[in-house]
Write an enzyme that holds these catalytic residues in place. Sequence first.
Site, PDB file in Angstrom:
ATOM      1  CB  ILE A  69      85.204 -47.469  83.783  1.00 28.51           C
ATOM      2  CG1 ILE A  69      85.394 -45.956  83.962  1.00 28.51           C
ATOM      3  CG2 ILE A  69      86.484 -48.209  84.141  1.00 28.51           C
ATOM      4  CD1 ILE A  69      86.605 -45.394  83.271  1.00 28.51           C
ATOM      5  N   GLY A 125      81.527 -43.001  82.170  1.00 25.11           N
ATOM      6  CA  GLY A 125      82.608 -42.328  81.449  1.00 25.11           C
ATOM      7  C   GLY A 125      82.179 -41.768  80.112  1.00 25.11           C
ATOM      8  CG  ASP A 128      83.159 -38.749  83.173  1.00 24.51           C
ATOM      9  OD1 ASP A 128      82.759 -37.855  83.926  1.00 24.51           O
ATOM     10  OD2 ASP A 128      83.340 -39.920  83.551  1.00 24.51           O
ATOM     11  CD  GLU A 148      80.546 -42.178  86.824  1.00 24.00           C
ATOM     12  OE1 GLU A 148      81.285 -41.940  85.853  1.00 24.00           O
ATOM     13  OE2 GLU A 148      79.341 -41.816  86.865  1.00 24.00           O
ATOM     14  CG  ASP A 156      87.213 -40.439  89.404  1.00 17.88           C
ATOM     15  OD1 ASP A 156      86.757 -40.796  88.295  1.00 17.88           O
ATOM     16  OD2 ASP A 156      87.938 -41.179  90.115  1.00 17.88           O
TER      17      ASP A 156
END
Length: 275
Positions: A69, A125, A128, A148, A156
């Site tokens: 991120i 991310g 992810d 994270e 999340d």
Amino acid sequence: MEDYKSIKIERQNPNSGVFHLRLHRPSHYNTLTTELFGELRRALSSLDQNPDVRVIILSGSGKHFCAGIDLKSTASNFENLLSSERGRAGERLRREVKAMQDSITAIEECRKPVIACIHGGCIGGGVDMATACDLRYCTAEAVFSVKEVNLAITADLGTLQRLPGIVGFGKAVELALTGREFSGLEAKELGLVSATFASKMELENGVIKIAEEIASKSPLAVVGTKAVLLKSRDLTVEQGLDYVATWNSGTLLSADLKEAISARAHKRNPAFSKL
């Protein structure tokens, strides 16, 4: 085709069904912004509906796949939320998280197979996105981290839900709770990636070869295989068998089946129609 600011869509061979979707913020290590999330979702929808697309390769421009991120944009948004009334700030934050989740899930929900081509850093991310892909390959010196927890965040955007099914629950717990970095070679040992390559060039050439092999197969069979595999994760074996029986009852008796049988009989490569 839509003009994107944070990603690039390329088709290196006009006769190929393989399309490249590149995160394109190289000076920022392809960190994820609100704009990039939105563009990723729209690009995947466009590629999904494009009959010329059979396989998508997801990669990053520059030195890294994705460094996670964009913390600067996140910090600015967080400050705005802190100045808001608590209940409304929480409701807004939930909507924003769900929107980002939808962008990552769009990789998984795309009917066409998506292959992650990972070099450099694949952080937060980036993991992810990688776990939402159907296949993953990387360079040996690539660096991964479910980071994270080191930033006081509970991941999340999908890693905690998808990673256990890929590497096993115990291994996923260790990676998520420590936030430690691990190499492409260890990613291969863990089962996170299917293979590693010695260099970025070898990685790209190897992944293109794999993608072209998949693209040469029946589009109906490829789309069906992805759909059934994903659906079967949440079903018992009996339910999964019933699901695939229903799926094939609608798609098995196709022109692709006739073409595959004919090509095999005449010892030639099959030529399947676009989906």
